[in-house]
Design a protein around this motif. Structure first.
Motif, PDB file in Angstrom:
ATOM      1  N   VAL A   1     -41.099   5.960  12.193  1.00 55.93           N
ATOM      2  CA  VAL A   1     -40.976   6.771  10.886  1.00 55.93           C
ATOM      3  C   VAL A   1     -42.421   7.211  10.362  1.00 55.93           C
ATOM      4  O   VAL A   1     -42.499   8.663   9.831  1.00 55.93           O
ATOM      5  CB  VAL A   1     -39.998   6.080   9.743  1.00 55.93           C
ATOM      6  CG1 VAL A   1     -40.009   7.042   8.409  1.00 55.93           C
ATOM      7  CG2 VAL A   1     -38.497   6.177  10.317  1.00 55.93           C
ATOM      8  N   GLU A   2     -43.081   6.191  10.201  1.00 55.61           N
ATOM      9  CA  GLU A   2     -44.566   6.322   9.531  1.00 55.61           C
ATOM     10  C   GLU A   2     -45.176   7.421  10.348  1.00 55.61           C
ATOM     11  O   GLU A   2     -46.049   8.356   9.943  1.00 55.61           O
ATOM     12  CB  GLU A   2     -45.112   5.272   9.178  1.00 55.61           C
ATOM     13  CG  GLU A   2     -44.622   4.266   7.986  1.00 55.61           C
ATOM     14  CD  GLU A   2     -45.247   3.054   8.096  1.00 55.61           C
ATOM     15  OE1 GLU A   2     -46.050   2.437   8.643  1.00 55.61           O
ATOM     16  OE2 GLU A   2     -44.663   2.195   7.281  1.00 55.61           O
ATOM     17  N   ARG A   3     -45.132   7.345  11.891  1.00 60.86           N
ATOM     18  CA  ARG A   3     -45.868   7.843  12.606  1.00 60.86           C
ATOM     19  C   ARG A   3     -45.374   9.455  12.809  1.00 60.86           C
ATOM     20  O   ARG A   3     -46.340  10.531  12.366  1.00 60.86           O
ATOM     21  CB  ARG A   3     -45.649   7.720  14.059  1.00 60.86           C
ATOM     22  CG  ARG A   3     -46.409   8.592  15.103  1.00 60.86           C
ATOM     23  CD  ARG A   3     -46.070   8.217  16.356  1.00 60.86           C
ATOM     24  NE  ARG A   3     -44.566   8.561  16.419  1.00 60.86           N
ATOM     25  CZ  ARG A   3     -43.781   8.257  17.642  1.00 60.86           C
ATOM     26  NH1 ARG A   3     -44.255   7.101  18.305  1.00 60.86           N
ATOM     27  NH2 ARG A   3     -42.662   8.277  17.445  1.00 60.86           N
ATOM     28  N   ASP A   4     -44.116   9.676  12.563  1.00 65.84           N
ATOM     29  CA  ASP A   4     -43.537  11.065  12.380  1.00 65.84           C
ATOM     30  C   ASP A   4     -43.999  11.605  11.038  1.00 65.84           C
ATOM     31  O   ASP A   4     -44.232  12.777  10.988  1.00 65.84           O
ATOM     32  CB  ASP A   4     -42.175  11.064  12.378  1.00 65.84           C
ATOM     33  CG  ASP A   4     -41.311  12.202  12.266  1.00 65.84           C
ATOM     34  OD1 ASP A   4     -41.905  13.073  13.004  1.00 65.84           O
ATOM     35  OD2 ASP A   4     -40.290  12.761  11.273  1.00 65.84           O
ATOM     36  N   ILE A   5     -44.011  11.115   9.820  1.00 68.64           N
ATOM     37  CA  ILE A   5     -44.730  11.362   8.699  1.00 68.64           C
ATOM     38  C   ILE A   5     -46.177  11.911   8.681  1.00 68.64           C
ATOM     39  O   ILE A   5     -46.463  12.980   8.275  1.00 68.64           O
ATOM     40  CB  ILE A   5     -44.536  10.542   7.593  1.00 68.64           C
ATOM     41  CG1 ILE A   5     -42.891  10.082   7.264  1.00 68.64           C
ATOM     42  CG2 ILE A   5     -45.182  11.065   6.037  1.00 68.64           C
ATOM     43  CD1 ILE A   5     -42.640   9.148   6.234  1.00 68.64           C
ATOM     44  N   LEU A   6     -46.868  11.044   9.197  1.00 63.07           N
ATOM     45  CA  LEU A   6     -48.265  11.249   9.606  1.00 63.07           C
ATOM     46  C   LEU A   6     -48.352  12.638  10.446  1.00 63.07           C
ATOM     47  O   LEU A   6     -49.509  13.529  10.133  1.00 63.07           O
ATOM     48  CB  LEU A   6     -48.861  10.129  10.120  1.00 63.07           C
ATOM     49  CG  LEU A   6     -49.227   9.205   9.043  1.00 63.07           C
ATOM     50  CD1 LEU A   6     -49.880   7.772   9.950  1.00 63.07           C
ATOM     51  CD2 LEU A   6     -50.276   9.337   7.906  1.00 63.07           C
ATOM     52  N   SER A   7     -47.644  12.875  11.509  1.00 60.84           N
ATOM     53  CA  SER A   7     -47.864  13.866  12.155  1.00 60.84           C
ATOM     54  C   SER A   7     -47.421  15.133  11.398  1.00 60.84           C
ATOM     55  O   SER A   7     -48.007  16.116  11.804  1.00 60.84           O
ATOM     56  CB  SER A   7     -46.719  13.887  13.305  1.00 60.84           C
ATOM     57  OG  SER A   7     -46.697  14.776  14.408  1.00 60.84           O
ATOM     58  N   ARG A   8     -46.381  15.043  10.783  1.00 60.58           N
ATOM     59  CA  ARG A   8     -46.035  16.360   9.969  1.00 60.58           C
ATOM     60  C   ARG A   8     -47.064  16.817   9.056  1.00 60.58           C
ATOM     61  O   ARG A   8     -47.229  17.874   8.682  1.00 60.58           O
ATOM     62  CB  ARG A   8     -44.599  16.075   9.273  1.00 60.58           C
ATOM     63  CG  ARG A   8     -43.513  16.314  10.372  1.00 60.58           C
ATOM     64  CD  ARG A   8     -42.155  15.894   9.824  1.00 60.58           C
ATOM     65  NE  ARG A   8     -41.136  15.604  10.711  1.00 60.58           N
ATOM     66  CZ  ARG A   8     -40.000  15.540  10.387  1.00 60.58           C
ATOM     67  NH1 ARG A   8     -39.464  16.161   9.166  1.00 60.58           N
ATOM     68  NH2 ARG A   8     -39.124  15.703  11.174  1.00 60.58           N
ATOM     69  N   ALA A   9     -47.671  15.702   8.280  1.00 61.71           N
ATOM     70  CA  ALA A   9     -48.692  15.737   7.350  1.00 61.71           C
ATOM     71  C   ALA A   9     -49.963  16.519   7.953  1.00 61.71           C
ATOM     72  O   ALA A   9     -50.581  17.521   7.550  1.00 61.71           O
ATOM     73  CB  ALA A   9     -49.136  14.670   6.582  1.00 61.71           C
ATOM     74  N   THR A  10     -50.403  15.924   9.187  1.00 63.00           N
ATOM     75  CA  THR A  10     -51.367  16.539   9.863  1.00 63.00           C
ATOM     76  C   THR A  10     -51.168  17.931  10.061  1.00 63.00           C
ATOM     77  O   THR A  10     -52.066  19.048  10.097  1.00 63.00           O
ATOM     78  CB  THR A  10     -51.749  15.707  11.223  1.00 63.00           C
ATOM     79  OG1 THR A  10     -51.727  14.541  10.848  1.00 63.00           O
ATOM     80  CG2 THR A  10     -52.862  16.338  11.898  1.00 63.00           C
ATOM     81  N   ALA A  11     -49.905  18.298  10.690  1.00 65.39           N
ATOM     82  CA  ALA A  11     -49.845  19.581  11.188  1.00 65.39           C
ATOM     83  C   ALA A  11     -49.859  20.670   9.826  1.00 65.39           C
ATOM     84  O   ALA A  11     -50.177  21.713   9.717  1.00 65.39           O
ATOM     85  CB  ALA A  11     -48.226  19.798  11.653  1.00 65.39           C
ATOM     86  N   TRP A  12     -49.233  20.115   8.757  1.00 66.39           N
ATOM     87  CA  TRP A  12     -49.027  20.862   7.433  1.00 66.39           C
ATOM     88  C   TRP A  12     -50.589  21.176   6.989  1.00 66.39           C
ATOM     89  O   TRP A  12     -50.944  22.342   6.753  1.00 66.39           O
ATOM     90  CB  TRP A  12     -48.412  20.236   6.478  1.00 66.39           C
ATOM     91  CG  TRP A  12     -48.352  20.840   5.286  1.00 66.39           C
ATOM     92  CD1 TRP A  12     -47.516  22.069   4.796  1.00 66.39           C
ATOM     93  CD2 TRP A  12     -49.193  21.006   3.915  1.00 66.39           C
ATOM     94  NE1 TRP A  12     -47.653  22.292   3.605  1.00 66.39           N
ATOM     95  CE2 TRP A  12     -48.659  21.904   3.036  1.00 66.39           C
ATOM     96  CE3 TRP A  12     -50.170  20.072   3.815  1.00 66.39           C
ATOM     97  CZ2 TRP A  12     -49.133  22.008   1.713  1.00 66.39           C
ATOM     98  CZ3 TRP A  12     -50.963  20.455   2.388  1.00 66.39           C
ATOM     99  CH2 TRP A  12     -50.616  21.118   1.399  1.00 66.39           C
ATOM    100  N   PHE A  13     -51.386  20.038   6.992  1.00 66.00           N
ATOM    101  CA  PHE A  13     -53.035  20.204   6.529  1.00 66.00           C
ATOM    102  C   PHE A  13     -53.750  21.212   7.590  1.00 66.00           C
ATOM    103  O   PHE A  13     -54.620  22.097   6.955  1.00 66.00           O
ATOM    104  CB  PHE A  13     -53.553  18.925   6.436  1.00 66.00           C
ATOM    105  CG  PHE A  13     -53.322  18.209   5.109  1.00 66.00           C
ATOM    106  CD1 PHE A  13     -53.515  18.815   4.150  1.00 66.00           C
ATOM    107  CD2 PHE A  13     -52.665  17.153   5.236  1.00 66.00           C
ATOM    108  CE1 PHE A  13     -53.595  18.221   2.762  1.00 66.00           C
ATOM    109  CE2 PHE A  13     -52.377  16.414   4.124  1.00 66.00           C
ATOM    110  CZ  PHE A  13     -52.573  16.890   2.909  1.00 66.00           C
ATOM    111  N   ALA A  14     -53.300  21.152   8.797  1.00 61.72           N
ATOM    112  CA  ALA A  14     -54.104  22.104   9.872  1.00 61.72           C
ATOM    113  C   ALA A  14     -53.648  23.316   9.394  1.00 61.72           C
ATOM    114  O   ALA A  14     -54.436  24.299   9.565  1.00 61.72           O
ATOM    115  CB  ALA A  14     -53.660  21.592  11.031  1.00 61.72           C
ATOM    116  N   LYS A  15     -52.203  23.678   9.294  1.00 65.54           N
ATOM    117  CA  LYS A  15     -52.122  25.073   9.009  1.00 65.54           C
ATOM    118  C   LYS A  15     -52.727  25.598   7.580  1.00 65.54           C
ATOM    119  O   LYS A  15     -52.926  26.904   7.500  1.00 65.54           O
ATOM    120  CB  LYS A  15     -50.368  25.086   8.930  1.00 65.54           C
ATOM    121  CG  LYS A  15     -49.749  26.414   8.448  1.00 65.54           C
ATOM    122  CD  LYS A  15     -48.307  26.006   8.492  1.00 65.54           C
ATOM    123  CE  LYS A  15     -47.808  27.574   7.853  1.00 65.54           C
ATOM    124  NZ  LYS A  15     -46.324  27.344   7.721  1.00 65.54           N
TER     125      LYS A  15
END
Length: 96
Positions: A70-84
């Motif tokens: 769950v934590e990995r998924d949250i970090l992955s989504r946050a990284t994608a959002w910040f990259a965008k």
């Protein structure tokens, strides 16, 4: 009775001698084994070769694994959002 079974006496002999049923005596032995960590309780999916402490550790590790996913998924989504938002691809990204 438990010690007698462990010493090699048959549960049927003990049942005749002391009157609890053979099944009751076997249940006592199984409960003593679980309590002493000699073998795990028997849920439908339990591996009978696991002791109670090993079974507890397996449950703990599975729970921890779910949490980490769950934590990995949250970090992955946050990284994608910040990259965008910043227009910067994170290092190690497969996008090119």
């Amino acid at each position: 009775m438990v010690e007698s079974i462990r010493a090699g006496r048959a549960s049927t002999d003990l049942a005749r001698e002391f009157e609890p049923s053979r099944q009751t005596i076997q249940n006592w032995v199984a409960e003593a084994d679980r309590t002493e960590g000699r073998r795990a309780a028997k849920p439908a999916t339990a591996d009978p070769s696991l002791t109670a402490p090993e079974r507890d550790e397996l449950v703990r590790l599975r729970r921890e694994s779910r949490q980490l996913k769950v934590e990995r998924d949250i970090l992955s989504r946050a990284t994608a959002w910040f990259a965008k938002e910043t227009g910067v691809l994170p290092s190690g990204s497969s996008g090119s």
